[in-house]
Design a protein around this motif. Sequence first.
Motif, mmCIF file in Angstrom:
data_model
loop_
_atom_site.group_PDB
_atom_site.id
_atom_site.type_symbol
_atom_site.label_atom_id
_atom_site.label_comp_id
_atom_site.label_asym_id
_atom_site.label_seq_id
_atom_site.Cartn_x
_atom_site.Cartn_y
_atom_site.Cartn_z
ATOM 1 N N ILE A 144 -0.024 -2.174 4.974
ATOM 2 C CA ILE A 144 -0.593 -1.829 3.673
ATOM 3 C C ILE A 144 -0.684 -0.322 3.465
ATOM 4 C CG2 ILE A 144 -1.889 -3.974 3.408
ATOM 5 C CD1 ILE A 144 -4.356 -2.504 4.482
ATOM 6 N N GLN A 158 3.752 0.154 2.985
ATOM 7 C CA GLN A 158 4.518 -0.854 2.243
ATOM 8 C C GLN A 158 3.596 -1.796 1.474
ATOM 9 O OE1 GLN A 158 6.834 -2.678 5.387
ATOM 10 N NE2 GLN A 158 8.310 -1.004 5.447
ATOM 11 N N LEU A 159 2.624 -1.242 0.771
ATOM 12 C CA LEU A 159 1.633 -2.060 0.068
ATOM 13 C C LEU A 159 2.287 -3.005 -0.940
ATOM 14 C CD1 LEU A 159 -1.291 -2.811 -0.588
ATOM 15 C CD2 LEU A 159 -1.361 -0.862 -2.170
ATOM 16 N N ASP A 160 3.210 -2.507 -1.747
ATOM 17 C CA ASP A 160 3.861 -3.358 -2.744
ATOM 18 C C ASP A 160 4.578 -4.534 -2.098
ATOM 19 O OD1 ASP A 160 3.049 -1.935 -4.996
ATOM 20 O OD2 ASP A 160 4.786 -0.612 -4.948
ATOM 21 N N ASP A 161 5.233 -4.284 -0.975
ATOM 22 C CA ASP A 161 5.949 -5.355 -0.277
ATOM 23 C C ASP A 161 4.986 -6.407 0.260
ATOM 24 O OD1 ASP A 161 8.315 -4.066 -0.786
ATOM 25 O OD2 ASP A 161 8.492 -3.159 1.203
ATOM 26 N N ILE A 166 1.995 -7.139 -0.945
ATOM 27 C CA ILE A 166 1.472 -7.883 -2.092
ATOM 28 C C ILE A 166 2.491 -8.897 -2.585
ATOM 29 C CG2 ILE A 166 0.748 -7.685 -4.510
ATOM 30 C CD1 ILE A 166 -0.475 -4.952 -3.776
ATOM 31 N N GLU A 167 3.754 -8.479 -2.653
ATOM 32 C CA GLU A 167 4.814 -9.385 -3.091
ATOM 33 C C GLU A 167 4.973 -10.553 -2.120
ATOM 34 O OE1 GLU A 167 7.847 -11.142 -5.227
ATOM 35 O OE2 GLU A 167 6.412 -9.583 -5.827
ATOM 36 N N ASP A 210 2.175 -12.955 -2.640
ATOM 37 C CA ASP A 210 2.380 -13.690 -3.887
ATOM 38 C C ASP A 210 3.409 -14.795 -3.716
ATOM 39 O OD1 ASP A 210 1.948 -14.293 -6.575
ATOM 40 O OD2 ASP A 210 3.486 -12.894 -7.269
ATOM 41 N N ARG A 239 -5.152 3.618 -2.933
ATOM 42 C CA ARG A 239 -4.044 2.913 -3.589
ATOM 43 C C ARG A 239 -4.354 1.431 -3.757
ATOM 44 N NH1 ARG A 239 -0.924 6.498 -0.333
ATOM 45 N NH2 ARG A 239 -0.664 4.937 1.312
ATOM 46 N N HIS A 277 -4.513 -0.444 -7.325
ATOM 47 C CA HIS A 277 -3.266 -1.170 -7.555
ATOM 48 C C HIS A 277 -3.428 -2.137 -8.737
ATOM 49 C CE1 HIS A 277 0.309 -3.615 -6.911
ATOM 50 N NE2 HIS A 277 0.738 -2.674 -6.090
ATOM 51 N N LYS A 301 -2.328 -4.956 -9.383
ATOM 52 C CA LYS A 301 -2.452 -6.373 -9.044
ATOM 53 C C LYS A 301 -3.697 -6.670 -8.205
ATOM 54 C CE LYS A 301 2.477 -7.415 -9.409
ATOM 55 N NZ LYS A 301 3.688 -7.964 -8.738
#
Length: 279
Positions: A187, A190-193, A195-196, A199, A241, A245, A247
Amino acid sequence: MLRLGPHISIAKGFYQAAKDASQIHANTFQFFTRNPRGGSAKEIDPKDIESLKELMNQQDIAHLLAHAPYTMNPAAQKDDVYAFAKSTFSDDLKRLEKVPCCLYNFHPGSHTGKGVEYGIQRITTLLNDVLTGDEKLHVLLEGMSGKGTEIGSTFEELRAIIDQVTQNHILGVCLDTCHLYSAGYDIVNQLDDVIEQFDQIVGLDRLKAMHLNDSKVPFGSHKDRHEIIGQGTIGIEALSRIINHPKLRHLPFFLETPNELEGHGKEVATLRALYKSEA
């Protein structure tokens, strides 16, 4: 609005806990349903609850999170330990009907050597026996760090539990930043990864709360060692972040850092200063 608060003892009552939260400008808080290392539960005082509700309205306190005791192991192989987990879980849900609390969080437990599949079967059997579907709160599986024989350190294990529960419309997830980082979810970089991935496997609609903690241990260590915000291996920039974020920013965040109330107040102030208003 940033929903943020610490873990506060209810030993002196819910009203006092809410006063403590408002004193440090927190607008939510987490509490143990009973002694975290034992099985006793203090009788709920209706007058205390009425005072709590009044103060919550006055101070705009919401999203209280009740945390099950650490001694509750829904994945246990020993019959007496499993029976304690089942009775405690059921009793907590009944008691929380009297409290303006919308979230109940528990550790999935440890299979103690019997294997993940066995542990998941034990957890889901307990949930299917206890949950009626009429609960007025969300029951949250907490993501774990993966130490020892813990279950729930991967998104796949959390999903497997959810899929095997009949009344899973009330099931959600509480992610802990320290646990995530220790479990091998980066996190920081690669926080976006992450989270994806969550999901895709579990679903962001299941994410109802987050424990916001820094970590004393390195990435992927599979150890559970919380640190004060900004003083650990995750760091203040990564935690900033997370709370900002798009999301995640709508979630309630709960501090479980090794701090007293005054220290939590400083953490709350720091995080509020870093929280950006939505455009």
